[in-house]
Design a protein around this motif. Structure first.
Motif, PDB file in Angstrom:
ATOM      1  N   TRP A  62      88.244   6.794  22.627  1.00  0.00           N
ATOM      2  CA  TRP A  62      89.340   7.605  22.032  1.00  0.00           C
ATOM      3  C   TRP A  62      90.130   6.757  21.014  1.00  0.00           C
ATOM      4  O   TRP A  62      90.402   7.177  19.899  1.00  0.00           O
ATOM      5  CB  TRP A  62      90.277   8.094  23.137  1.00  0.00           C
ATOM      6  CG  TRP A  62      91.265   9.120  22.634  1.00  0.00           C
ATOM      7  CD1 TRP A  62      92.429   8.855  22.001  1.00  0.00           C
ATOM      8  CD2 TRP A  62      91.142  10.529  22.688  1.00  0.00           C
ATOM      9  NE1 TRP A  62      93.070  10.016  21.660  1.00  0.00           N
ATOM     10  CE2 TRP A  62      92.290  11.069  22.075  1.00  0.00           C
ATOM     11  CE3 TRP A  62      90.157  11.407  23.195  1.00  0.00           C
ATOM     12  CZ2 TRP A  62      92.500  12.448  21.959  1.00  0.00           C
ATOM     13  CZ3 TRP A  62      90.401  12.769  23.087  1.00  0.00           C
ATOM     14  CH2 TRP A  62      91.548  13.288  22.457  1.00  0.00           C
ATOM     15  N   LYS A 109      88.448  15.840  13.914  1.00  0.00           N
ATOM     16  CA  LYS A 109      89.735  15.641  13.230  1.00  0.00           C
ATOM     17  C   LYS A 109      89.745  14.288  12.525  1.00  0.00           C
ATOM     18  O   LYS A 109      90.295  14.152  11.422  1.00  0.00           O
ATOM     19  CB  LYS A 109      90.891  15.717  14.222  1.00  0.00           C
ATOM     20  CG  LYS A 109      91.216  17.126  14.652  1.00  0.00           C
ATOM     21  CD  LYS A 109      92.348  17.114  15.658  1.00  0.00           C
ATOM     22  CE  LYS A 109      92.544  18.512  16.219  1.00  0.00           C
ATOM     23  NZ  LYS A 109      93.441  18.520  17.360  1.00  0.00           N
ATOM     24  N   GLN A 149      86.389  17.242  19.467  1.00  0.00           N
ATOM     25  CA  GLN A 149      87.475  17.713  18.594  1.00  0.00           C
ATOM     26  C   GLN A 149      88.182  16.533  17.926  1.00  0.00           C
ATOM     27  O   GLN A 149      88.531  16.571  16.743  1.00  0.00           O
ATOM     28  CB  GLN A 149      88.507  18.525  19.391  1.00  0.00           C
ATOM     29  CG  GLN A 149      87.995  19.863  19.899  1.00  0.00           C
ATOM     30  CD  GLN A 149      87.705  20.837  18.773  1.00  0.00           C
ATOM     31  OE1 GLN A 149      88.165  20.673  17.632  1.00  0.00           O
ATOM     32  NE2 GLN A 149      86.852  21.825  19.042  1.00  0.00           N
ATOM     33  N   HIS A 150      88.388  15.504  18.740  1.00  0.00           N
ATOM     34  CA  HIS A 150      89.066  14.307  18.232  1.00  0.00           C
ATOM     35  C   HIS A 150      88.250  13.681  17.095  1.00  0.00           C
ATOM     36  O   HIS A 150      88.799  13.272  16.050  1.00  0.00           O
ATOM     37  CB  HIS A 150      89.262  13.326  19.388  1.00  0.00           C
ATOM     38  CG  HIS A 150      90.161  12.161  19.068  1.00  0.00           C
ATOM     39  ND1 HIS A 150      91.342  12.283  18.367  1.00  0.00           N
ATOM     40  CD2 HIS A 150      90.045  10.834  19.370  1.00  0.00           C
ATOM     41  CE1 HIS A 150      91.917  11.103  18.226  1.00  0.00           C
ATOM     42  NE2 HIS A 150      91.130  10.193  18.844  1.00  0.00           N
ATOM     43  N   GLN A 166      86.772  17.624  24.254  1.00  0.00           N
ATOM     44  CA  GLN A 166      88.010  17.007  23.727  1.00  0.00           C
ATOM     45  C   GLN A 166      87.705  15.892  22.740  1.00  0.00           C
ATOM     46  O   GLN A 166      88.297  15.821  21.662  1.00  0.00           O
ATOM     47  CB  GLN A 166      88.845  16.447  24.880  1.00  0.00           C
ATOM     48  CG  GLN A 166      89.768  17.486  25.484  1.00  0.00           C
ATOM     49  CD  GLN A 166      90.729  16.842  26.448  1.00  0.00           C
ATOM     50  OE1 GLN A 166      90.335  15.971  27.235  1.00  0.00           O
ATOM     51  NE2 GLN A 166      91.983  17.266  26.386  1.00  0.00           N
ATOM     52  N   SER A 183      90.343   7.098  16.860  1.00  0.00           N
ATOM     53  CA  SER A 183      91.630   7.127  16.149  1.00  0.00           C
ATOM     54  C   SER A 183      91.663   6.068  15.065  1.00  0.00           C
ATOM     55  O   SER A 183      92.148   6.300  13.947  1.00  0.00           O
ATOM     56  CB  SER A 183      92.786   6.888  17.113  1.00  0.00           C
ATOM     57  OG  SER A 183      92.706   7.773  18.194  1.00  0.00           O
ATOM     58  N   THR A 207      95.586   6.483  20.828  1.00  0.00           N
ATOM     59  CA  THR A 207      95.514   6.814  19.405  1.00  0.00           C
ATOM     60  C   THR A 207      96.309   5.813  18.584  1.00  0.00           C
ATOM     61  O   THR A 207      95.826   5.256  17.587  1.00  0.00           O
ATOM     62  CB  THR A 207      96.077   8.236  19.170  1.00  0.00           C
ATOM     63  OG1 THR A 207      95.295   9.147  19.910  1.00  0.00           O
ATOM     64  CG2 THR A 207      96.054   8.609  17.691  1.00  0.00           C
ATOM     65  N   PRO A 234      95.892   9.352  25.977  1.00  0.00           N
ATOM     66  CA  PRO A 234      95.359   9.556  24.624  1.00  0.00           C
ATOM     67  C   PRO A 234      96.371   9.272  23.519  1.00  0.00           C
ATOM     68  O   PRO A 234      96.014   8.685  22.500  1.00  0.00           O
ATOM     69  CB  PRO A 234      94.969  11.036  24.636  1.00  0.00           C
ATOM     70  CG  PRO A 234      94.652  11.329  26.057  1.00  0.00           C
ATOM     71  CD  PRO A 234      95.579  10.476  26.858  1.00  0.00           C
TER      72      PRO A 234
END
Lengths: 459, 597
Positions: B549, B584, B580-581, B577, B553, B506, B502
């Motif tokens: 993911w 954010k 949450q990513h 997970q 990002s 990102t 991750p």
């Protein structure tokens, strides 16, 4: 707390480095190896006499080996001293290890002890036949009385005076007995002459310098000179010594005296003493078969001491002394080193005042010291010279003086007390009426008529 | 009569006596048993044991080793414990034992290990430590013991002399101080020996009887002055004594070298270099090991003064090399304080005084020195020495196979010539050593854009080290190297099925946005919301989790509703997970928009 541990680590690391740097591993290994061989062969030869007749061929190989090892060692380090003390065997101070049994090391000591001897010095290499004679004489029954003296005489009778037997010894521990300072000082002083002779003899024969015996002797002198009138004792002991040894010893003693009065540590006094012992070592060198000249003796001394390996601060200062001890305080090359300045004063004073057969001293001691005083800050370090003057006074030991009542005296003490600077003790030679005084009549010049004349003996 | 031995031969020797039955050889530092019945006996036993262990420890450890520190700390504790509770400590020394008031408090029969045996053999028979013995004095005592244990054969001082010289105030040592005669026959001989001082051999006879001129010519002083008692002041005496201190020794070494050099050039009575060289080396080693650079500068000045530059035997060159060659420089650098990071000015002066090229020597030192301070000082020297010789430094860097050395040289190069360093860093960033790659990236960071740098950074994206890849990626973004976009995309796609984590996903996603936002957006959509037929009729594609993911990002840096819608869409369907990513990312995107607005 942690800092003091780190400091301790640094200090220990430095000690070990310094000790390691002063080591000459090559010569150490050589003496250990060859010294061990020599002692073991000698031990073996003695043991062989218990089982074989001396004409047995079993003696051949070890005898030849002994001759070879002894010659090789002698060529490197000079006379070989084998001593047995309390079950330990030493070859020139190197303790020898007998790996098999302690018994073996004791056997050599036992064989010598039968003759009331604790060791032997080989002042020269031996021939094959001489080794056999030596073994035969030692293997024989000892004489009922004075066995060592008898054995020594037998050796001389066989033409082997270079083999020198020593008495048995035990270790003397500090505090064993009370010192008789005067007697001990003279004894050490006299024995030092032998050390000087040994060391200078070895150096003259192009062997390696070994300062350790000299250092031990000087340290003993430093110890004994504490609280004693070393100037007087030295001048008394001096008379028994050979010419050159007298000079070397007197310069050593006076140098220690200056160092002590200057309140240097005992260690520094010792180092200065050793430097003084070696100051004229250049005279041991030969050029085309002749002793080097005065002009070249300092350079020759440098050559001699360059042979010593290993860094040591004493060695650095000692070599500087040898090179610089004739230089003036105002020398164009710069102020000489501390030790050289000390030795310069002691050396010149002895040269000026030492009694010469047939002519007496160059100058009477009071005259010498007065003339040297005029050179303060020129030829000599003013502080060191003043210290010397403060110690010796205007009438140093050995000054011959005429007193106001007509009596004749020779001073026997240096300055006893500041208030008695010019009032030493003196031995009465003739009284005011011209009569010879009884031997050893000592008078105190503090209570005697004033000095009216200084007399220079004429031989 | 020979000088009687006062002590042992001062040599290292293997054990004479076999160990006791059943006893096994131990390591040299290990402990003796704790003995003693009484409290003082046991405390003394522990104290002596700690002293013995410390003294032995130098056989296997360097003085600066941590193990030595621990032994010293233990020793101090044990001795202080004894002093505090029992006062003075006085023991008799026997060959194998030490005895306190009739109680054996130390026993060790292995001669190599036994402190008692060493002391006894050295002639020590009784020791008394006063309760107020300062630590410093204990350390000096330990120093003397340690010299014995390490087997150094002393030529100037034997052990008794060392103890004598030490002049301990709180430690009393009763030692053998000579030999005493045992019988009358002997006594008579000794008493007479002074009187019989005559030649014992032919050699001595030569010495005694030679026509010496030792007392000639005598000084001829005409002037006389009255002598008077004048006491020198304490200050005057202290000044004299200072001339015999260890601080004065370096100057005296220089003085002696001057004398020797002078003797070497004397045409009449020359001392050959071969005779003088051993002493010169000894002095050099002393000055170097103690770091007396001032004195070394004086020595080099003297060499230049006393020797000729075009001497046939190359005396000057030989001497200068002895004092400033690679070995010498290395010792100087090693002697510096641990916190030293810059070459002292004297060292620069020293190098300036000696003609020739010191760069190679210093580079060689850098290649082998490991201590941080030594390396820092060496680098500092290189900064000055390699100023006009960047090319050679570059060559050494290229040839170097040691990563820390390469890195240090790169740092030096960057300080001297940043452009050259950037050029070389672009070349070396493909190195297999992450340490070197990282250093190269550090150098490349301030570089302005160039295709070469872009290519180098792009290549670094495939480096084995994640740290390097991330840094390279960051630099690519800074460089705005849009040509690397495809490489980044390929990396994500290829590695999404294997090892992409991750953190890196990102960074890669963000980089995509920064390098080419439009193209990135197309791809992000595809990764977040795959085409419907794939979405409904098949299982998730391999690597899709990491692709998403990365997309999340990247989307965090894309302003506008499209990006947020995508993120919200995905958040509804994501696991914890990824949810949450996404959240954010949305928050980040809003902050971005707010700051832009």
């Amino acid at each position: 707390m942690a800092d003091s541990i780190i400091d301790a680590q640094k200090s220990l690391g430095k000690s070990l480095f310094q000790a390691g740097a002063s080591e000459d591993r090559e010569i150490a290994d050589y003496i250990r190896d060859q010294g061990q061989r020599l002692a073991k062969i000698l031990n073996g030869l003695f043991r062989l006499t218990k089982t074989h007749r001396l004409n047995n061929s079993a003696f051949n190989a070890p005898t030849i080996e002994f001759v070879n090892v002894l010659t090789s060692l002698y060529e490197t380090i000079g006379p070989i001293h084998i001593l047995c003390v309390e079950n330990q065997v030493y070859v020139n101070d190197v303790r020898i290890r007998f790996e098999a049994h302690l018994e073996h090391s004791m056997a050599l000591g036992r064989d010598l002890r039968r003759h009331n001897s604790g060791g032997v010095t080989f002042n020269e290499p031996l021939e094959d036949e001489e080794v056999r004679i030596f073994i035969r004489l030692l293997a024989a029954d000892p004489a009922p009385s004075n066995p060592r003296t008898t054995l020594q005489q037998n050796l001389v009778g066989e033409g082997m005076s270079s083999c020198q037997l020593h008495p048995g010894y035990r270790f003397k521990i500090k505090g064993d007995e009370e010192r008789k300072v005067d007697q001990d000082f003279k004894e050490v002083y006299a024995q030092s002459a032998n050390v000087v002779a040994d060391v200078f003899g070895d150096l003259g024969a192009n062997r390696l310098p070994n300062p350790l015996p000299v250092r031990r002797t000087v340290n003993a002198l430093v110890d004994l000179s504490q609280g004693a009138d070393a100037a007087r004792l030295a001048s008394e002991a001096d008379e028994a010594l050979p010419n050159f040894s007298r000079h070397v010893m007197m310069v050593t003693n006076l140098s220690i005296l200056i160092a002590r009065t200057a309140e240097f540590s005992d260690a520094t006094c010792g180092d200065i003493g050793v430097a003084a012992m070696f100051h004229d070592v250049g005279f041991t060198m030969k050029e085309d078969g002749y002793t080097v000249s005065y002009e070249r003796h300092t350079r020759a001394g440098l050559r001699v001491l360059l042979r010593q390996r290993g860094f040591h601060e004493s060695k650095i200062r000692r070599i500087l002394t040898i090179i610089q001890h004739h230089r003036d305080y105002t020398d164009s090359k710069g102020v000489p080193s501390l030790y050289a300045r000390v030795v310069h004063i002691a050396d010149d004073y002895d040269i000026l005042t030492r009694n010469r057969p047939g002519m007496g001293p160059v100058l009477a001691p009071p005259d010498a010291i007065a003339r040297m005083a005029a050179q303060s800050g020129k030829a000599y370090d003013p502080v060191l010279l003043q210290i010397f003057i403060n110690t010796m006074g205007p009438f140093p030991p050995g000054s011959m003086l005429k007193l106001a009542d007509g009596s004749l005296v020779v001073t026997v003490s240096a300055v006893r007390d500041d208030s008695l600077f010019d009032k030493p003790l003196a031995r009465l030679v003739r009284d005011g009426k011209g009569e010879m005084a009884p031997p050893d009549t000592i008078i105190d010049l503090a209570e005697a008529p004033e000095v009216v004349k200084i007399i220079r003996p004429t031989g | 009569m020979p000088e009687a031995p006062k002590n042992d031969d001062l040599l290292t020797e293997p054990a004479e006596a076999p160990p006791l039955e059943g006893e096994e050889a131990e390591d040299p530092v290990g402990d003796e048993p704790i003995l003693g019945e009484s409290a003082p006996g046991q405390a003394a036993s522990e104290a002596m044991r700690s002293l013995a262990r410390c003294a032995r420890s130098f056989l296997i450890y360097d003085a600066s080793n941590n193990a030595i520190r621990n032994f010293l700390e233990e020793m101090r504790t044990k001795w202080q414990w004894f002093f505090d509770r029992h006062g003075d400590l006085a023991v008799s020394i026997r060959p194998w034992e030490m005895v306190l008031d009739g109680e054996v408090v130390y026993l060790e029969r292995d001669r190599e290990r036994s402190l008692a045996f060493r002391l006894y053999r050295d002639g020590v028979r009784r020791l008394r430590f006063k309760a107020d013995t300062p630590w410093e004095e204990m350390i000096r005592f330990l120093g003397i013991l340690s010299v014995r244990f390490t087997g150094i054969r002393l030529q100037e001082d034997d052990i008794v002399t060392l103890l004598w010289k030490a002049g301990f105030q709180h430690i009393e040592v009763d030692a053998v101080e000579g030999l005493a005669p045992e019988d009358d026959e002997t006594a008579a001989e000794i008493a007479a020996s002074g009187k019989k001082s005559k030649a014992k051999s032919r050699t001595q006879a030569v010495v005694f009887d030679a026509p010496y001129q030792f007392d000639y010519p005598w000084p001829k002083f005409e002037e006389r002055v009255a002598v008077a008692l004048r006491k020198p002041t304490k200050e005057t005496l202290a000044k004299l004594a200072a001339e015999d201190s260890s601080q004065a020794l370096p100057h005296q070494c220089v003085q002696l070298l001057d004398e020797v050099l002078d003797a070497m050039r004397d045409p009449i009575d020359t001392i050959p270099l071969s005779d003088a060289m051993p002493l010169i080396r000894e002095i050099r080693d002393f000055l170097l090991s103690e770091g007396f650079i001032d004195a070394l500068v004086e020595v080099v000045n003297s060499i230049n003064l006393y020797t000729e530059p075009d001497d046939e035997e190359d005396t000057r060159a030989l001497l200068l090399d002895a004092f400033t060659g690679e070995l010498a420089m290395r010792r100087i650098i090693q002697s510096m304080r641990q916190d030293e990071t810059e070459a002292p000015p004297e060292l620069n002066t020293l190098l300036e005084l000696v003609p020739g090229d010191h760069g190679n020597a210093i580079l060689n030192i850098l290649a082998v020195e490991r201590s941080p301070s030594a390396r820092a000082v060496t680098c500092d020297l290189l900064r000055r020495l390699m100023q006009g010789d960047v090319q050679r430094l570059c060559e050494r860097i290229r040839a170097s196979s040691d990563a820390p050395v390469t890195c240090d040289m790169l740092v030096v190069l960057a300080d001297i010539d940043l452009e050259a360093a950037i050029q070389l860093a672009a070349e070396l960033v493909t190195s297999k050593e992450p340490e070197i790659q990282f250093e190269c990236l550090r150098i490349l960071e301030p570089a302005t854009y160039s295709p070469e740098i872009g290519r180098a950074l792009t290549n670094a994206l495939t480096a084995p080290s994640e740290e390097v890849r991330l840094r390279a990626l960051r630099l690519l973004v800074l460089q705005r190297e849009s040509r690397s976009f495809d490489t980044v995309v390929n990396l994500i796609q290829e590695r999404s099925t294997t090892d992409l984590e991750p953190l890196e996903a990102t960074a890669l996603g963000e980089a995509m946005t920064h390098l080419n936002q439009d193209e990135a957006m197309v791809l992000f959509k595809a990764w977040v919301k795959p085409p419907k037929f794939l979405f409904f009729f098949s299982q998730p594609q391999p690597g899709q989790a990491m692709l998403r993911w990365a997309a999340v990002s990247g989307l965090a840096h894309v302003p506008g509703d499209d990006a947020e819608k995508l993120l919200r869409w995905l958040a509804k369907r994501a696991g914890e997970q990824l949810y949450q990513h996404c959240m954010k990312a949305i928050a980040k995107q809003r902050r971005l928009e707010a700051s832009d607005g």
